[in-house]
Design a protein around this motif. Structure first.
Motif, PDB file in Angstrom:
ATOM      1  N   VAL A  51      -1.351  -0.443   8.080  1.00  0.00           N
ATOM      2  CA  VAL A  51      -1.784  -1.628   8.824  1.00  0.00           C
ATOM      3  C   VAL A  51      -2.845  -2.399   8.047  1.00  0.00           C
ATOM      4  N   VAL A  52      -3.734  -1.701   7.365  1.00  0.00           N
ATOM      5  CA  VAL A  52      -4.774  -2.361   6.579  1.00  0.00           C
ATOM      6  C   VAL A  52      -4.150  -3.038   5.359  1.00  0.00           C
ATOM      7  N   GLU A  53      -3.186  -2.359   4.743  1.00  0.00           N
ATOM      8  CA  GLU A  53      -2.480  -2.967   3.608  1.00  0.00           C
ATOM      9  C   GLU A  53      -1.810  -4.275   4.018  1.00  0.00           C
ATOM     10  N   GLY A  54      -1.155  -4.257   5.179  1.00  0.00           N
ATOM     11  CA  GLY A  54      -0.470  -5.451   5.655  1.00  0.00           C
ATOM     12  C   GLY A  54      -1.428  -6.600   5.922  1.00  0.00           C
ATOM     13  N   ARG A  55      -2.550  -6.300   6.591  1.00  0.00           N
ATOM     14  CA  ARG A  55      -3.529  -7.347   6.877  1.00  0.00           C
ATOM     15  C   ARG A  55      -4.141  -7.893   5.597  1.00  0.00           C
ATOM     16  N   MET A  56      -4.368  -7.023   4.630  1.00  0.00           N
ATOM     17  CA  MET A  56      -4.937  -7.443   3.357  1.00  0.00           C
ATOM     18  C   MET A  56      -3.987  -8.385   2.627  1.00  0.00           C
ATOM     19  N   LEU A  57      -2.729  -7.995   2.517  1.00  0.00           N
ATOM     20  CA  LEU A  57      -1.743  -8.838   1.834  1.00  0.00           C
ATOM     21  C   LEU A  57      -1.605 -10.188   2.529  1.00  0.00           C
ATOM     22  N   GLN A  58      -1.627 -10.185   3.846  1.00  0.00           N
ATOM     23  CA  GLN A  58      -1.526 -11.434   4.596  1.00  0.00           C
ATOM     24  C   GLN A  58      -2.737 -12.326   4.357  1.00  0.00           C
ATOM     25  N   ALA A  59      -3.926 -11.722   4.302  1.00  0.00           N
ATOM     26  CA  ALA A  59      -5.165 -12.484   4.151  1.00  0.00           C
ATOM     27  C   ALA A  59      -5.230 -13.234   2.823  1.00  0.00           C
ATOM     28  N   LEU A  60      -4.548 -12.725   1.810  1.00  0.00           N
ATOM     29  CA  LEU A  60      -4.599 -13.346   0.482  1.00  0.00           C
ATOM     30  C   LEU A  60      -3.805 -14.645   0.403  1.00  0.00           C
ATOM     31  N   GLN A  61      -2.902 -14.874   1.368  1.00  0.00           N
ATOM     32  CA  GLN A  61      -2.132 -16.123   1.456  1.00  0.00           C
ATOM     33  C   GLN A  61      -1.454 -16.453   0.120  1.00  0.00           C
ATOM     34  N   LEU A  62      -0.759 -15.479  -0.429  1.00  0.00           N
ATOM     35  CA  LEU A  62      -0.203 -15.629  -1.777  1.00  0.00           C
ATOM     36  C   LEU A  62       1.006 -16.556  -1.812  1.00  0.00           C
ATOM     37  N   GLN A  63       1.079 -17.294  -2.912  1.00  0.00           N
ATOM     38  CA  GLN A  63       2.219 -18.159  -3.198  1.00  0.00           C
ATOM     39  C   GLN A  63       2.940 -17.623  -4.439  1.00  0.00           C
TER      40      GLN A  63
END
Length: 221
Positions: free
Chosen positions: A66-78
């Motif tokens: 769950v922390v990995e998912g929130r972290m990846l989402q927070a980065l807003q990667l393109q």
């Protein structure tokens, strides 16, 4: 007993990650596809999709999904982004970042972890756009290079100012800061000026500290 990892991965996404407000379809797609079990040490592989931190040795661990998912989402990667990861660990997040962005530079202090992560990335055919460097992030000098996102996979007592100049204007830094057991995950977005950034509090969690970024001991008299 044979574990159906594909089914376990599906359940992890639907029962853990998505309910924890990870709604970015790109992130969910990557987590749904990448074989997390291939990055977990053999002794703990059966727990690859459990809501647990998993030990990697050398004082390191994999974050909860769950922390990995929130972290990846927070980065807003393109897709065109360049990412710096601080703390390679198992190589799993490196693979996820590589699937979401154009290129990843990942720093790992422990040579054994760096080598194991590289071997896992190569064995899975993932991370062809990931370069792992054995380096201390608190001493790292990227030269003139700047990144669209910086991802710190261990906690710091305070968000280190030295990370901000590594970002391009508009670049995002994800880091967990504070003193255990009270820590918060934050996203810092760099402004035009080198040391100008806006800070957004994302969620509370607790992680082991990045080596060298622990709180200074407080002496009470």
């Amino acid at each position: 007993m044979t574990i159906d990892y594909a089914r376990a991965r599906e359940l992890m996404v639907e029962q853990q990650v998505r309910p924890w407000d990870v709604l970015d379809m790109g992130v969910l797609d990557v987590i749904s596809r990448l074989p997390r079990e291939a990055f977990v040490p053999e002794a703990h592989r059966a727990l690859a999709y459990a809501d647990l931190e998993l030990p990697l040795g050398h004082g390191a661990s994999m974050m909860k999904p769950v922390v990995e998912g929130r972290m990846l989402q927070a980065l807003q990667l393109q897709p065109g982004d360049s990412v710096l990861e601080v703390g390679t660990g198992s190589g799993y997040i490196s693979a996820c970042l590589g699937a979401l962005a154009r290129e990843v530079v990942s720093l790992e202090l422990v040579p054994e972890l760096a080598a194991a992560a590289r071997a896992r990335l190569d064995a899975t055919g993932l991370g062809t756009n990931v370069r792992i460097e054995t380096a201390d992030a608190l001493c790292y000098q990227p030269g003139e290079r700047r990144f669209d996102a910086v991802c710190v996979t261990a906690a710091v007592a305070d968000a280190p100012e030295r990370f901000l100049p590594w970002l391009r204007p508009g670049g995002r830094l994800f880091v967990v800061r504070g003193r255990a057991p009270v820590m918060e995950a934050v996203r810092l977005t760099r402004g035009e000026a080198v040391n100008a950034a806006t800070t957004e509090s994302l969620f509370e969690t607790e992680l082991a500290y990045l080596y060298g970024a622990e709180p200074v001991p407080q002496f009470l008299f």
